[in-house]
Design an enzyme around this catalytic site. Structure first.
Site, PDB file in Angstrom:
ATOM      1  N   GLY A  46       0.935  -1.010   0.352  1.00 18.35           N
ATOM      2  CA  GLY A  46       0.229  -0.225   0.273  1.00 18.35           C
ATOM      3  C   GLY A  46       0.741   1.305   0.362  1.00 18.35           C
ATOM      4  O   GLY A  46       1.720   1.178   0.668  1.00 18.35           O
ATOM      5  N   GLN A  51       3.324   9.764   1.372  1.00 14.70           N
ATOM      6  CA  GLN A  51       4.436   9.204   1.530  1.00 14.70           C
ATOM      7  C   GLN A  51       5.112   9.459   0.058  1.00 14.70           C
ATOM      8  O   GLN A  51       5.874   9.085  -0.336  1.00 14.70           O
ATOM      9  CB  GLN A  51       4.300   7.491   0.998  1.00 14.70           C
ATOM     10  CG  GLN A  51       4.064   7.320   2.819  1.00 14.70           C
ATOM     11  CD  GLN A  51       3.391   5.814   2.648  1.00 14.70           C
ATOM     12  OE1 GLN A  51       2.663   5.006   2.484  1.00 14.70           O
ATOM     13  NE2 GLN A  51       4.705   4.787   3.194  1.00 14.70           N
ATOM     14  N   CYS A  92       6.458   0.321   6.669  1.00 19.19           N
ATOM     15  CA  CYS A  92       6.324   1.569   5.876  1.00 19.19           C
ATOM     16  C   CYS A  92       7.488   1.378   5.568  1.00 19.19           C
ATOM     17  O   CYS A  92       8.559   1.652   5.817  1.00 19.19           O
ATOM     18  CB  CYS A  92       5.611   2.365   7.367  1.00 19.19           C
ATOM     19  SG  CYS A  92       5.371   3.648   6.692  1.00 19.19           S
ATOM     20  N   LEU A  93       6.995   1.627   4.214  1.00 12.21           N
ATOM     21  CA  LEU A  93       8.097   2.051   3.384  1.00 12.21           C
ATOM     22  C   LEU A  93       8.629   3.444   2.956  1.00 12.21           C
ATOM     23  O   LEU A  93      10.035   3.764   3.162  1.00 12.21           O
ATOM     24  CB  LEU A  93       7.267   2.526   1.607  1.00 12.21           C
ATOM     25  CG  LEU A  93       6.482   1.294   1.561  1.00 12.21           C
ATOM     26  CD1 LEU A  93       5.892   1.345  -0.486  1.00 12.21           C
ATOM     27  CD2 LEU A  93       8.131   0.394   0.608  1.00 12.21           C
ATOM     28  N   HIS A 134      -3.933   1.337   8.200  1.00 15.93           N
ATOM     29  CA  HIS A 134      -2.498   1.501   7.859  1.00 15.93           C
ATOM     30  C   HIS A 134      -2.076   2.606   6.893  1.00 15.93           C
ATOM     31  O   HIS A 134      -1.839   3.823   7.075  1.00 15.93           O
ATOM     32  CB  HIS A 134      -1.076   0.768   7.652  1.00 15.93           C
ATOM     33  CG  HIS A 134       0.299   0.602   7.097  1.00 15.93           C
ATOM     34  ND1 HIS A 134       1.564   0.440   7.950  1.00 15.93           N
ATOM     35  CD2 HIS A 134       0.737   1.514   6.529  1.00 15.93           C
ATOM     36  CE1 HIS A 134       2.555   1.166   7.792  1.00 15.93           C
ATOM     37  NE2 HIS A 134       2.128   1.631   6.950  1.00 15.93           N
ATOM     38  N   GLU A 135      -2.979   2.769   6.177  1.00 14.62           N
ATOM     39  CA  GLU A 135      -2.946   3.568   4.611  1.00 14.62           C
ATOM     40  C   GLU A 135      -3.216   4.771   5.584  1.00 14.62           C
ATOM     41  O   GLU A 135      -3.074   6.414   4.520  1.00 14.62           O
ATOM     42  CB  GLU A 135      -3.138   3.425   3.375  1.00 14.62           C
ATOM     43  CG  GLU A 135      -1.914   2.507   2.405  1.00 14.62           C
ATOM     44  CD  GLU A 135      -0.884   2.353   2.685  1.00 14.62           C
ATOM     45  OE1 GLU A 135      -0.170   3.113   2.556  1.00 14.62           O
ATOM     46  OE2 GLU A 135       0.376   1.480   3.247  1.00 14.62           O
ATOM     47  N   HIS A 138      -1.663   7.318   6.906  1.00 17.77           N
ATOM     48  CA  HIS A 138      -0.724   8.147   6.641  1.00 17.77           C
ATOM     49  C   HIS A 138      -1.565   9.289   6.583  1.00 17.77           C
ATOM     50  O   HIS A 138      -0.785  10.392   6.048  1.00 17.77           O
ATOM     51  CB  HIS A 138      -0.312   7.674   4.885  1.00 17.77           C
ATOM     52  CG  HIS A 138       1.209   6.842   5.558  1.00 17.77           C
ATOM     53  ND1 HIS A 138       2.174   6.947   6.127  1.00 17.77           N
ATOM     54  CD2 HIS A 138       1.128   5.056   5.300  1.00 17.77           C
ATOM     55  CE1 HIS A 138       2.876   5.991   6.595  1.00 17.77           C
ATOM     56  NE2 HIS A 138       2.631   5.010   5.173  1.00 17.77           N
TER      57      HIS A 138
HETATM   58 ZN   LIG Z   1       2.727   2.776   5.461  1.00 17.65          ZN
END
Ligand SMILES: [Zn+2]
Length: 167
Positions: A46, A51, A92-93, A134-135, A138
């Site tokens: 995701g 991000q 997480c990226l 999770h997204e 963000h």
């Molecule tokens: Zn993340």
């Protein structure tokens, strides 16, 4: 086009986000396509617009490995959560090398809009539920380092950030 992924402590990860308006502007259409390229290239499940440095309410969910088609969600929000909570390891990226156990509701009901501006409502208690939560965090400026109680990797890095008052 693959976009660079913003890493913590980049301030854009904490910035408020704006709702997407319909019909989609060429900029938002391009951002969606770029986010899809980016999440695939990063092998992520995701990705949220902050991000990639854009403060808008847009996320893409990439659960192709679980047999789902990759899809974007515009202006998503959780309208209902189940009572049951489960703890799962998350990464997480925007936080490379950091993994920890995050407790979240197992089941959520989500309301969002499709690219054509159609309202979509769905319920899930599996991976979609987890990734969407999770997204969505963000979109609201929340990161897993705000939620993790036990780190499985990179806990020392987070401790150093706390010392530096970065969180
Ligand atoms: Zn993340």
């Amino acid at each position: 086009m693959i976009l660079p992924i913003k890493k913590f402590p980049d301030k854009v990860l904490r910035a408020p986000t704006q709702a997407v308006v319909f019909p989609l502007s060429p900029e938002i259409k391009k951002l969606t396509a770029d986010m899809i390229d980016t999440v695939k290239a990063a092998d992520g499940i995701g990705l949220a617009a902050p991000q990639v440095g854009k403060s808008v309410k847009l996320v893409v969910i990439n659960l192709e490995k679980s047999g789902l088609e990759l899809f974007p969600l515009y202006n998503p929000r959780i309208v209902k959560t189940g009572f049951k909570k489960i703890e799962i390891e998350e990464g997480c990226l925007s936080l490379p090398g950091i993994f920890g156990m995050v407790k979240r509701p197992k089941k959520v009901s989500v309301e969002a809009y499709s690219a054509s501006g159609q309202k979509v409502v769905f319920e899930d208690d599996g991976w979609v539920s987890r990734v969407v939560q999770h997204e969505l965090d963000h979109i609201n400026g929340t990161l897993i380092i705000d939620l993790v109680r036990k780190y499985t990797q990179g806990g020392d890095v987070v401790k150093a950030w706390k010392k530096q008052k970065l969180l």
